[in-house]
Design a protein around this motif. Structure first.
Motif, PDB file in Angstrom:
ATOM      1  N   GLU A 272       0.821  -1.208   0.000  1.00 24.10           N
ATOM      2  CA  GLU A 272       0.000   0.000   0.000  1.00 24.10           C
ATOM      3  C   GLU A 272       0.860   1.264   0.000  1.00 24.10           C
ATOM      4  OE1 GLU A 272      -2.984   0.339  -0.571  1.00 24.10           O
ATOM      5  OE2 GLU A 272      -3.771  -1.684  -0.325  1.00 24.10           O
TER       6      GLU A 272
ATOM      7  N   ASN B  91       1.274   3.820  -3.542  1.00 21.90           N
ATOM      8  CA  ASN B  91       0.615   5.118  -3.478  1.00 21.90           C
ATOM      9  C   ASN B  91       1.584   6.291  -3.449  1.00 21.90           C
ATOM     10  OD1 ASN B  91      -2.189   4.495  -3.566  1.00 21.90           O
ATOM     11  ND2 ASN B  91      -1.942   3.522  -1.581  1.00 21.90           N
ATOM     12  N   LEU B  92       2.844   6.040  -3.728  1.00 17.24           N
ATOM     13  CA  LEU B  92       3.810   7.138  -3.807  1.00 17.24           C
ATOM     14  C   LEU B  92       4.370   7.200  -5.218  1.00 17.24           C
ATOM     15  CD1 LEU B  92       5.744   6.653  -0.462  1.00 17.24           C
ATOM     16  CD2 LEU B  92       3.949   8.287  -0.983  1.00 17.24           C
ATOM     17  N   PRO B  93       4.564   8.413  -5.759  1.00 15.81           N
ATOM     18  CA  PRO B  93       5.090   8.507  -7.121  1.00 15.81           C
ATOM     19  C   PRO B  93       6.493   7.910  -7.211  1.00 15.81           C
ATOM     20  CG  PRO B  93       4.336  10.649  -6.332  1.00 15.81           C
ATOM     21  CD  PRO B  93       4.298   9.731  -5.167  1.00 15.81           C
ATOM     22  N   LEU B  94       6.765   7.254  -8.327  1.00 18.83           N
ATOM     23  CA  LEU B  94       8.082   6.654  -8.539  1.00 18.83           C
ATOM     24  C   LEU B  94       9.175   7.723  -8.502  1.00 18.83           C
ATOM     25  CD1 LEU B  94       9.868   4.278  -9.237  1.00 18.83           C
ATOM     26  CD2 LEU B  94       9.273   4.565 -11.616  1.00 18.83           C
ATOM     27  N   LEU B  95       8.849   8.892  -9.029  1.00 20.30           N
ATOM     28  CA  LEU B  95       9.837   9.973  -9.053  1.00 20.30           C
ATOM     29  C   LEU B  95      10.311  10.323  -7.649  1.00 20.30           C
ATOM     30  CD1 LEU B  95      10.449  12.576 -11.318  1.00 20.30           C
ATOM     31  CD2 LEU B  95       9.500  13.646  -9.325  1.00 20.30           C
ATOM     32  N   LEU B  96       9.340  10.393  -6.721  1.00 23.91           N
ATOM     33  CA  LEU B  96       9.683  10.686  -5.327  1.00 23.91           C
ATOM     34  C   LEU B  96      10.563   9.584  -4.757  1.00 23.91           C
ATOM     35  CD1 LEU B  96       9.246  12.247  -2.682  1.00 23.91           C
ATOM     36  CD2 LEU B  96       7.127  11.008  -2.384  1.00 23.91           C
TER      37      LEU B  96
ATOM     38  N   PHE C 126      14.337   9.874  -3.412  1.00 19.06           N
ATOM     39  CA  PHE C 126      14.642   9.438  -2.054  1.00 19.06           C
ATOM     40  C   PHE C 126      15.853   8.506  -2.050  1.00 19.06           C
ATOM     41  CE2 PHE C 126      14.208   6.132   1.191  1.00 19.06           C
ATOM     42  CZ  PHE C 126      14.285   6.907   2.328  1.00 19.06           C
TER      43      PHE C 126
ATOM     44  N   TYR D 225      -5.059   5.948 -22.154  1.00 18.25           N
ATOM     45  CA  TYR D 225      -5.294   4.980 -21.079  1.00 18.25           C
ATOM     46  C   TYR D 225      -6.776   4.911 -20.732  1.00 18.25           C
ATOM     47  CZ  TYR D 225      -0.423   3.970 -20.377  1.00 18.25           C
ATOM     48  OH  TYR D 225       0.854   3.515 -20.567  1.00 18.25           O
TER      49      TYR D 225
ATOM     50  N   LYS E 241      -0.100  10.435  -9.727  1.00 14.26           N
ATOM     51  CA  LYS E 241       1.299  10.174  -9.390  1.00 14.26           C
ATOM     52  C   LYS E 241       2.204  10.603 -10.540  1.00 14.26           C
ATOM     53  CE  LYS E 241       0.772   5.840  -8.433  1.00 14.26           C
ATOM     54  NZ  LYS E 241       1.283   4.477  -8.236  1.00 14.26           N
TER      55      LYS E 241
ATOM     56  N   SER F 221       3.921  14.127 -11.416  1.00 12.33           N
ATOM     57  CA  SER F 221       5.210  14.559 -10.879  1.00 12.33           C
ATOM     58  C   SER F 221       6.277  14.589 -11.973  1.00 12.33           C
ATOM     59  CB  SER F 221       5.633  13.637  -9.742  1.00 12.33           C
ATOM     60  OG  SER F 221       5.592  12.301 -10.152  1.00 12.33           O
TER      61      SER F 221
ATOM     62  N   TYR G  72      10.990  15.467   1.374  1.00 12.60           N
ATOM     63  CA  TYR G  72      10.469  14.238   0.775  1.00 12.60           C
ATOM     64  C   TYR G  72       9.374  13.626   1.638  1.00 12.60           C
ATOM     65  CZ  TYR G  72      14.483  14.571  -2.313  1.00 12.60           C
ATOM     66  OH  TYR G  72      15.381  15.012  -3.226  1.00 12.60           O
TER      67      TYR G  72
ATOM     68  N   ALA H  27       6.214  15.505   0.906  1.00 11.49           N
ATOM     69  CA  ALA H  27       5.640  15.108  -0.389  1.00 11.49           C
ATOM     70  C   ALA H  27       5.017  13.725  -0.287  1.00 11.49           C
ATOM     71  CB  ALA H  27       6.721  15.117  -1.463  1.00 11.49           C
ATOM     72  N   ALA H  28       5.732  12.812   0.384  1.00 13.05           N
ATOM     73  CA  ALA H  28       5.219  11.448   0.526  1.00 13.05           C
ATOM     74  C   ALA H  28       3.887  11.463   1.253  1.00 13.05           C
ATOM     75  CB  ALA H  28       6.221  10.580   1.284  1.00 13.05           C
TER      76      ALA H  28
ATOM     77  N   TYR I 174       1.137  12.866  -1.180  1.00 10.86           N
ATOM     78  CA  TYR I 174       0.740  11.926  -2.227  1.00 10.86           C
ATOM     79  C   TYR I 174       0.052  10.708  -1.631  1.00 10.86           C
ATOM     80  CZ  TYR I 174       3.042  14.300  -6.076  1.00 10.86           C
ATOM     81  OH  TYR I 174       3.371  15.197  -7.039  1.00 10.86           O
ATOM     82  N   PHE I 175       0.564  10.232  -0.491  1.00 14.26           N
ATOM     83  CA  PHE I 175      -0.020   9.028   0.076  1.00 14.26           C
ATOM     84  C   PHE I 175      -1.466   9.268   0.494  1.00 14.26           C
ATOM     85  CE2 PHE I 175      -1.068   6.022   3.402  1.00 14.26           C
ATOM     86  CZ  PHE I 175      -0.761   4.841   2.766  1.00 14.26           C
TER      87      PHE I 175
ATOM     88  N   CYS J  14      -3.618   9.500  -2.774  1.00  9.74           N
ATOM     89  CA  CYS J  14      -3.743   8.262  -3.546  1.00  9.74           C
ATOM     90  C   CYS J  14      -4.419   7.166  -2.740  1.00  9.74           C
ATOM     91  CB  CYS J  14      -2.372   7.794  -4.006  1.00  9.74           C
ATOM     92  SG  CYS J  14      -1.611   8.926  -5.143  1.00  9.74           S
ATOM     93  N   PHE J  15      -4.058   7.049  -1.470  1.00  6.97           N
ATOM     94  CA  PHE J  15      -4.656   6.011  -0.644  1.00  6.97           C
ATOM     95  C   PHE J  15      -6.150   6.265  -0.486  1.00  6.97           C
ATOM     96  CE2 PHE J  15      -5.527   3.842   3.431  1.00  6.97           C
ATOM     97  CZ  PHE J  15      -5.098   2.582   3.070  1.00  6.97           C
TER      98      PHE J  15
ATOM     99  N   SER K 104      -7.863   5.244  -3.635  1.00  8.95           N
ATOM    100  CA  SER K 104      -7.933   3.798  -3.862  1.00  8.95           C
ATOM    101  C   SER K 104      -8.952   3.150  -2.932  1.00  8.95           C
ATOM    102  CB  SER K 104      -6.559   3.152  -3.719  1.00  8.95           C
ATOM    103  OG  SER K 104      -6.201   3.060  -2.371  1.00  8.95           O
ATOM    104  N   ARG K 105      -9.069   3.692  -1.686  1.00 10.20           N
ATOM    105  CA  ARG K 105     -10.123   3.170  -0.795  1.00 10.20           C
ATOM    106  C   ARG K 105     -11.488   3.448  -1.395  1.00 10.20           C
ATOM    107  NH1 ARG K 105      -8.053  -0.603   2.273  1.00 10.20           N
ATOM    108  NH2 ARG K 105      -6.557  -0.449   0.604  1.00 10.20           N
TER     109      ARG K 105
END
Lengths: 398, 387
Positions: free
Chosen positions: A130, A134-139, A143, B264, B320, B323, B356, B359-360, B363-364, B367-368, B371-372
Motif C-alpha cells: 500500500e 501510493n507514492l510517485p516513482l519519481l519521489l 529518495f 489509457y 502520481k 510529478s 520528501y 511530499a510522501a 501523495y499518500f 492516492c490512498f 484507492s479506498r
C-alpha cells in the motif's frame, strides 16, 4: 395475394444510408488528419529553416563531443551520436533486465507473504504494497538517490561488507572477475552441462510417460549445470591455472581503486524500479493464487499429493495462467519507467538521446521519433510474444 | 430366534461396548495467547519468520518515529534551528522548514495578494469532486455539467485572471506547488474522459479507417513512456505551430498529459463497453435509436458505471505521474520541494528528507484515499450484481 412480399424495398434517402454515411465519415476523418499533418509538416519545415536546424538522420554520423558516465561498449567524446544512442539503449536494457529479474523475485515473495497464515508477515507485506503503490516513482527515486545513496560516507570511510564489497557515495564496489584465456574450457563444460540437463529431463519425461517412474530431474540438472563446471574448475586449479580470478577493490587513502564500480545512479534506479514494480507484481501474484479455487488444492490432497507437489503441479501452473498477462504489462511498465533515469542523471536512452543529443543538435523531431520507436518496438514485440503465449496456454474448452 | 441384549450391538465384536475416555480439553482455543500461537508461532519456521520480521520492524520503525516526531524541529525561522551544531541537540525532521515554505509548496510563486483566488479554486474543486464521487448526491447530472463544463471555464478565469472583472492576470510561470500538481491532474481527467470515450467508441467502430486511426493512436501512446510524450509536447509543439505563435510553458505539458491520459482512459472505457450485454445494444436498435442516441442513453450510462473503479485507478496513476512534469521544468510540488531544499537559507542536513517526507505524506493521503474510494465503489457495484 401477397403484394407485401413482392413490393420492392422502400428506397431510403441517400443521407440515411448507413453505408454512404460510413464512407462520408471516414473521408472526413482522413481529410482532417491529412490536413493536420500537412499543416504541422509545413510549419515545422518553415520553423526549422528559420532556426537553421538541419533535418534528416545525418547527424547520427557526426561526432557527439560529450562524455557518458556509464558505458557498456567503448565510447568517448569523439564517438558519433549513433554510438551515443547505442550506449543509451544498452543502459536502458541493462537496468530493465536487472530490474525485471529482481522485481519478479521480490514481487513473488511479497505476494506469497500477503497470503501467509503468519499474521505479522501478511501485515508487513500489505503495508509495503500500500505504501509503495501510493507514492510517485519519481519521489522514490529521488529518495533513494539523494536521501540514501548520496548520504553514504565518503570513499575514505567506505562501508565495508567484507568479501571485497564496499559501499560509499560514489557507488557500489565489487570484485571484478578476470577471465583467463583458458576459461573457454569452463564455458564449454557449462554448455555441455546445460545440454546434458535438457537431454536428461527429456529422457525422464519420456520414461515417466511410458512407465510412470519418476526421476530426480531437479537434482540431476543441478549436478550437470553446476557440478560439471565446478569439477572442471577444480581440475584446472589443480593443474595450476586459475580460469577466473577476482580483482578486489583496494582501499587507498582517498579513494577505492580497481574492482567493479557500480554507479550510484544505477544503484538508485535499479533499487527504485525494483521496489516500485515489486509492489504491483505482488498484487498480481496474490490475485493469481487466489484465483485458483480451493477445490483444486483439496482435490490434489485427496489424490495423495503432498503440499510441495500440490503447489508445483496443481496450483502454480493454474495461477501462472492468470499471472502472466498482467505480469508482462508490469515488465513493460518497468522498462518504460526506467526513463525516469533522467531525473537522477543515469545515462539511459531518454537522458542521452532526448536530453543531451536533442539539446546539442536541436533535431527534436528525429530524436523524439527514434526514442519513441525504440520503446514502441519493445512494447509491440513483447505484446506479440505474450499473445502467442496466451494462445498456447489458454484453457481449451471442449 | 435371536436374543437381543439390552445394549444394541453388544454381542458384535467390532462394536465398542464401553464409551471411550473423554479427550483432554483443547489447550487454548481463544484469547490472546491462543491467537498468538495460531497466527505467529504455529510452527518452528513460522516462529523464526515472526522473530525475523519483528527484528526488521525494530530496525525500521523506532528510528523513523524518532526522526519524524521525537527529534523533529517544529519551530524556527531559518537553518539555525535545524543544524545540530547550532541547535545543540540531535535533529530529526525539520518541520519548521515545511511550515516556513508551506505557502511556496501550495501556491508556488503565485502573488500573495491573489492567493485567495487559488483558495477559492481549491474549494470549487472540492465541491466538484465531492459531487462527482458521492454516489448518492442529489442531481449528479448537474454535478457532471458543473465539473466538466462550468468548473474548467471558471478555473481558467479565476486562476489566469481577467482584467475586465477585476482579477489581475497571473502568468502561469508564477504558478507552482500543489496548485500545479492539481491543475495538471484535473486537466488530465477532465479532458481524458470525453476524449477517451470517443477513442473507445472509435476503436469499437465498424468503420475500418476510424478504427485504424483510434487503434494506432491508443497503442502508440500506451507503448511509450510519459516522459517522451512530455518532452515531445515541450520541444515539438512549438515546431508544429506557425512561426510567431508560442505555446504557454504550462500548456505544453497539459496537452501532453491530456493526450497520454486519453489513451489509457480509452482502454478503461472499452472494457466497460465490452461488458455491456449485446442485448442492450440490440434492444436500443430495435427501439429505433440511432448510433449516438443508443450510446448516449443506453450503453454509456451502463458502461461508465461499471468502470468507475477503473477510472479512479487511472486517475491515481495520472496523479502520481503528474510529478514527471518536473522533468521539463514545470514547478509542481516535487519541483518546488527540490528548489526549496537547496535554498541556502534552509541549508541543513535533514531538510531534504523532511521535504520528501512532506511530499510522501501529501501523495499518500491523496492516492490512498482514492484507492479506498474505488474499492468501496467496487464493493457496492458487486452488491448490485449479486441480487
Amino acid at each position: 395475394m401477397s403484394t407485401i412480399a413482392s413490393r420492392p424495398p422502400a428506397k431510403a434517402s441517400l443521407v440515411n444510408d448507413p453505408k454512404v454515411r460510413g464512407i462520408v465519415y471516414q473521408v472526413v476523418l482522413v481529410a482532417v488528419l491529412v490536413a493536420l499533418v500537412w499543416a504541422a509538416a509545413t510549419n515545422a519545415i518553415d520553423n526549422l529553416r528559420a532556426a537553421k536546424i538541419a533535418s534528416g538522420f545525418g547527424f547520427l554520423e557526426s561526432t557527439s563531443g560529450f562524455d557518458i558516465g556509464q558505458t557498456l561498449i567503448p565510447y568517448s567524446a569523439t564517438s558519433t551520436y549513433g554510438r551515443a544512442f547505442l550506449v543509451g539503449l544498452l543502459n536502458t536494457l541493462l537496468v530493465a533486465a536487472i530490474g525485471i529479474v529482481l522485481a519478479t523475485f521480490l514481487g513473488f515473495v511479497v505476494g506469497v507473504a500477503r497470503l501467509s497464515s503468519n499474521w505479522i508477515v501478511a501485515r508487513v507485506a500489505t503495508v509495503y504494497v500500500e505504501l509503495i503503490r501510493n507514492l510517485p516513482l519519481l519521489l522514490q527515486l529521488l529518495f533513494w538517490y539523494i536521501a540514501v545513496l548520496r548520504a553514504l560516507p565518503e570513499p575514505r570511510a567506505s562501508l565495508n561488507a567484507g568479501i571485497g564489497v564496499f559501499l560509499n557515495n560514489r557507488g557500489l564496489y565489487m570484485p571484478r572477475p578476470i577471465v583467463a584465456p583458458d576459461s573457454w574450457l569452463l564455458m564449454a563444460s557449462l554448455a555441455i552441462g546445460v545440454v546434458a540437463a535438457i537431454a536428461y529431463s527429456v529422457h525422464a519425461r519420456r520414461k515417466q510417460a511410458a512407465t510412470g517412474e519418476q526421476s530426480p530431474t531437479g537434482r540431476a540438472a543441478l549436478g550437470f549445470v553446476v557440478g560439471l563446471p565446478l569439477l572442471v574448475w577444480l581440475l584446472l586449479a589443480l593443474l595450476g591455472t586459475n580460469p577466473i580470478s577476482f580483482e578486489l577493490p583496494q582501499q587507498t587513502r582517498f579513494n577505492l581503486n580497481g574492482g567493479l564500480q557500480v554507479f550510484p545512479e544505477f544503484v538508485a534506479l535499479t533499487l527504485g524500479l525494483t521496489i516500485y514494480t515489486a509492489a504491483f507484481i505482488a498484487e498480481i501474484v496474490r490475485a493469481g493464487i487466489l484465483a485458483v479455487s480451493r477445490g483444486q488444492t483439496e482435490a490434489a490432497n485427496a489424490l495423495g499429493l503432498r503440499s510441495g507437489p500440490t503447489l508445483k503441479l496443481v496450483v502454480i501452473p493454474q495461477a501462472m495462467r492468470v499471472i502472466i498477462p498482467p505480469l508482462t504489462s508490469q515488465y513493460l511498465n518497468l522498462t518504460k519507467n526506467s526513463s525516469l533515469a533522467v531525473v537522477i542523471g543515469y545515462p539511459d536512452l531518454v537522458q542521452v538521446f532526448m536530453g543531451t543529443v536533442l539539446n546539442q543538435t536541436g533535431q527534436a523531431i528525429e530524436c523524439v521519433a527514434i526514442t519513441m520507436a525504440v520503446y514502441l518496438t519493445i512494447s509491440i514485440v513483447t505484446a506479440t510474444v505474450m499473445n502467442d503465449y496466451n494462445r498456447r496456454k489458454a484453457l481449451v474448452e471442449r | 430366534m435371536a436374543v437381543h441384549s439390552l445394549t444394541p450391538g453388544a454381542d458384535l465384536a467390532y462394536v465398542q461396548a464401553r464409551s471411550s475416555d473423554p479427550l483432554p480439553p483443547p489447550s487454548l482455543v481463544r484469547g490472546p495467547i491462543a491467537w498468538l500461537r495460531q497466527n505467529l508461532f504455529s510452527s518452528i519456521p513460522n516462529a523464526i519468520l515472526t522473530f525475523a520480521v519483528l527484528g526488521l520492524l525494530l530496525l525500521i520503525i523506532p528510528p523513523t518515529i524518532r526522526f519524524l516526531l521525537i527529534d523533529a524541529v517544529w519551530t524556527g525561522a531559518d537553518r539555525a534551528a535545524c543544524r545540530e551544531d547550532m541547535a545543540g541537540r540531535p535533529v530529526g525532521a525539520c518541520w519548521a522548514f515545511v511550515v516556513d515554505r508551506i505557502g511556496y509548496f501550495t501556491y508556488g510563486g503565485y502573488p500573495v495578494e491573489s492567493r485567495w483566488r487559488v483558495d477559492l479554486w481549491f474549494a470549487m474543486l472540492a465541491v466538484g469532486i465531492g459531487w462527482m464521487l458521492w454516489l448518492k448526491a442529489p442531481r449528479r447530472d448537474v454535478g457532471a455539467v458543473y465539473f466538466f463544463a462550468i468548473f474548467p471555464v471558471a478555473s481558467f478565469v479565476l486562476l489566469t485572471g481577467w482584467q475586465a472583472i477585476g482579477l489581475t492576470p497571473v502568468a502561469t510561470a508564477f504558478w507552482g506547488g500543489i496548485l500545479v500538481t492539481l491543475v495538471v491532474s484535473i486537466v488530465g481527467i477532465v479532458f481524458s474522459l470525453p476524449f477517451g470515450i470517443l477513442l473507445a467508441l472509435g476503436r469499437r467502430s465498424k468503420l475500418p479507417l476510424v478504427k485504424l486511426a483510434c487503434v494506432v493512436f491508443i497503442e502508440v501512446i500506451r507503448g511509450v513512456p510519459l516522459i517522451t510524450v512530455l518532452i515531445m509536447a515541450n520541444t515539438m509543439l512549438p515546431l508544429f505551430l506557425p512561426a510567431g505563435v508560442s505555446v504557454d510553458r504550462l500548456l505544453r505539458p497539459l496537452i501532453g498529459v491530456a493526450i497520454f491520459a486519453s489513451a489509457y482512459m480509452a482502454e478503461v472505457v472499452r472494457g466497460g463497453l465490452q461488458a455491456v450485454p449485446k442485448g442492450q445494444y440490440e434492444g436500443a436498435m430495435s427501439l429505433g435509436l440511432g448510433y449516438w442516441r443508443m450510446m448516449l442513453f443506453i450503453v454509456l450510462p451502463q458502461a461508465l458505471r461499471i468502470v468507475i473503479p477503473g477510472i479512479v485507478n487511472t486517475f491515481i496513476g495520472l496523479f502520481k505521474d503528474t510529478s514527471l512534469v518536473y522533468v521539463i521544468g514545470v514547478f509542481d510540488l516535487m519541483k518546488t520541494i527540490e528548489a526549496a531544499r537547496i535554498d541556502p537559507q534552509w541549508a541543513a542536513p535533514t531538510v531534504s528528507n523532511t521535504g520528501y517526507a512532506f511530499a510522501a505524506f501529501f501523495y499518500f493521503v491523496c492516492c490512498f484515499g482514492m484507492s479506498r474510494y474505488s474499492l468501496m465503489v467496487e464493493r457496492k457495484l458487486a452488491a448490485g450484481q449479486r441480487r
